[in-house]
Design a protein around this motif. Sequence first.
Motif, PDB file in Angstrom:
ATOM      1  N   GLN A  91       0.832  -1.199   0.000  1.00 23.27           N
ATOM      2  CA  GLN A  91       0.000   0.000   0.000  1.00 23.27           C
ATOM      3  C   GLN A  91       0.872   1.257   0.000  1.00 23.27           C
ATOM      4  OE1 GLN A  91      -2.917  -0.081   3.103  1.00 23.27           O
ATOM      5  NE2 GLN A  91      -3.635   1.988   2.720  1.00 23.27           N
ATOM      6  N   GLU A  92       1.950   1.220   0.774  1.00 25.38           N
ATOM      7  CA  GLU A  92       2.909   2.323   0.768  1.00 25.38           C
ATOM      8  C   GLU A  92       3.972   2.001  -0.291  1.00 25.38           C
ATOM      9  OE1 GLU A  92       2.208   4.815   2.633  1.00 25.38           O
ATOM     10  OE2 GLU A  92       0.631   3.855   3.801  1.00 25.38           O
ATOM     11  N   LEU A  93       3.925   2.673  -1.418  1.00 20.42           N
ATOM     12  CA  LEU A  93       4.785   2.341  -2.545  1.00 20.42           C
ATOM     13  C   LEU A  93       6.262   2.535  -2.184  1.00 20.42           C
ATOM     14  CD1 LEU A  93       2.740   3.932  -5.472  1.00 20.42           C
ATOM     15  CD2 LEU A  93       2.614   1.609  -4.560  1.00 20.42           C
ATOM     16  N   LEU A 148      -0.133   9.245  -8.256  1.00 20.17           N
ATOM     17  CA  LEU A 148      -0.103   8.005  -7.483  1.00 20.17           C
ATOM     18  C   LEU A 148      -0.507   6.806  -8.345  1.00 20.17           C
ATOM     19  CD1 LEU A 148      -1.589   9.089  -4.041  1.00 20.17           C
ATOM     20  CD2 LEU A 148       0.694   8.164  -4.460  1.00 20.17           C
ATOM     21  N   GLY A 149      -1.508   7.012  -9.208  1.00 18.04           N
ATOM     22  CA  GLY A 149      -1.938   5.921 -10.072  1.00 18.04           C
ATOM     23  C   GLY A 149      -0.851   5.492 -11.031  1.00 18.04           C
ATOM     24  N   THR A 174      -6.444   2.595  -2.673  1.00 19.28           N
ATOM     25  CA  THR A 174      -6.736   3.485  -1.548  1.00 19.28           C
ATOM     26  C   THR A 174      -6.582   4.958  -1.905  1.00 19.28           C
ATOM     27  OG1 THR A 174      -6.090   1.807   0.059  1.00 19.28           O
ATOM     28  CG2 THR A 174      -6.084   4.079   0.814  1.00 19.28           C
ATOM     29  N   SER A 175      -5.539   5.305  -2.656  1.00 18.93           N
ATOM     30  CA  SER A 175      -5.259   6.720  -2.952  1.00 18.93           C
ATOM     31  C   SER A 175      -5.491   7.070  -4.414  1.00 18.93           C
ATOM     32  CB  SER A 175      -3.811   7.052  -2.562  1.00 18.93           C
ATOM     33  OG  SER A 175      -3.586   6.802  -1.197  1.00 18.93           O
ATOM     34  N   LEU A 176      -6.200   6.219  -5.150  1.00 16.53           N
ATOM     35  CA  LEU A 176      -6.392   6.446  -6.584  1.00 16.53           C
ATOM     36  C   LEU A 176      -7.727   7.116  -6.874  1.00 16.53           C
ATOM     37  CD1 LEU A 176      -5.090   3.134  -8.202  1.00 16.53           C
ATOM     38  CD2 LEU A 176      -3.801   5.115  -7.399  1.00 16.53           C
TER      39      LEU A 176
END
Length: 509
Positions: A91-93, A148-149, A174-176
Motif C-alpha cells: 500500500q505504501e509504494l 499516485l496511479g 486506496t489513494s487512486l
Amino acid sequence: MTETARPVLEMEGISKTFGSVKALEDVAITAHGGEVHALMGENGAGKSTLMKILSGAYTPDKGGTILVGGKPVPEGNPKAAKAMGVAVIYQELSLAPNLTVAENVFLGNERARSGIVNRAEMRSRTAPLLKRLGVDFSPSTVVGSLSLGERQLVEIARAMSTNARIIVMDEPTTSLSSRETERLFDVIAALKADGIAIIYISHRMEEVYRLADRCSVLRDGKYIGTLDRDELSAERLISMMVGRDLSTFYKKEHVERDESAETVLEVRNMSAGRKVRDCSFSVRRGEVLGVSGLVGSGRTELARLIYGADKATSGTVLLEGREVTPQSPSAALDAGIVYLTEDRKQLGLFLDMTIADNINICVMGEDSGPAGTRNFTAARKRARAEFEKLSIRAPSPFVNVGSLSGGNQQKVLLGRLLEVKPKVIILDEPTRGVDVGAKSEIYRLIDELARQGLAVVMISSELPEIINVADRVIVMREGEIAGEVTSADGAAIEQEAIMRLSTGTGAAA
C-alpha cells in the motif's frame, strides 16, 4: 483459470508468533495462474503478515510449507522469493521519486556492463513493459512527476520485469481516483490473461465482487474459508470476517429534521479560485451533514477552507451565529472547529509517538504547571480515558501509533480531536483503509457525537456509507454545491439522487 491445473501458489500450515502473540495459526491458501484471488479480513486479521511470509520478509514458525510452481520457497529470503516469481506491491509504494521510471523498475537489479550501470539497456527493456501497461509516460520520466496511479503502474512494471508469476496487491486503490482505478482494473485483467496469479487485498467489497474469481477470509490470524465467485455476498463475507451476522452492523435510524434545532455552523459564499466556488450551507446541532461528490469535485478543498488550512479568496464562517472565519488551523481549534484529515499517516498522526502523546498533543497547554513543568498524571489519565472510551485495541496507551491497524489509528486521531471539546467536527473520509468491524464502531461514534449535540460534517466517497450515516447530503460538482438530498418520511437517502447530482444528469428527486 483451469481448475484442474496445479496451483501456482500453495501455502499450508503457516503460523507466525511474535513474542507471546500468535499472529497466524495454521493458515492455508492457494492461487492459480490466471486467477484473481481476493484476501479479506479485518485489520489485524493477519493478511499482511501472511504476504510478508510469502515474500520472504518474515520467517514463519516451523511446520508450514510454501510452494511456487510445486517447488519449495526458501523461508525468510526475499531475494529467493523474487527469483521464484513472487512480487508484492505494498500500500505504501517503495519507489525512489528522484530516479527515472527505468531506474526504479530495475532498482536493486540494475543492468551493468563492465561494472558501469547500463541505463540505455534498462530504458530499452522498460519500454515494452510500459507499452503492455498502456501508459503515456516514458522510461526516462522522473517518478516524482507521476501521479499516485501512475506510480502504481511503475510498481507493476517492476514486478513484470522479474517475470513474476504471483503479484500481491495490498489495498492498491486506496489513494487512486476513479479514473486511475479503472485503469488499474484493466491492467489486472491483462495480467490475468497472461496467466499471472493476482492476490488482491482490499476492504472494498465492490472491488472484490468485480475482480475476484475466489475470495479467502482470515480472522484473528486463522483461515476461515474460501468462497467462489458465485458464492460472494456482503452477508457471507462480513459474517466470515467478523464472526457475526450483518444485521448486527450499524444502520442509522433516519428521523425527520428538527427545524427548531440551533444552527451551529454556517458557511457563506466560500470560494478559492476554481477549486471551490461560492459554496454556502449550514449544519444544526445534533445533525450529521454528508458531503458527497466525485473525486476532484472540491469536497476536501472546501473542508480545508473552513478549517483555515488553506486560504479562501472570499467567504465567511459563522459559529453559533458569530463570525469566526479561521485564518489558520490553530484559530479553528480555538473557535471549536476540528478537522479529521483524509490522510491520517502523512497529515494527521505522529507515527513514532505513543497513543497517549498523539491524544494529548492539541491540549498540552492544559497540563502546564509552574516553571514550565507538565502535569504528566493528568495527561496519562486523559489518554487512558479516550483509550477505553474508543475501545482502541492495543496493549496500552503507551505503544507507538505506527504499530496499530488503520482502524485503531483512526480512533486515536478521533480521540485527539474530541479532547479539544469541539462544537463542529469535520470528518474527511473517516473510514478510509479501515476494516468493516472498525467502520461499524466509527459509525456508532459519529451517531453518538451527534446525539451529544455536536454538528458533524462527513465527507465520504462511499455512497452506502454516506446514505446510512448522514441526515442529509450536499453534493459537490466541479467546485460548486450542485444540490442537496434529504430523506423523506424517515426513509433512507436515495443513492440514485446523489449520483444524478454528482454527474450532472438531473436534479435530485
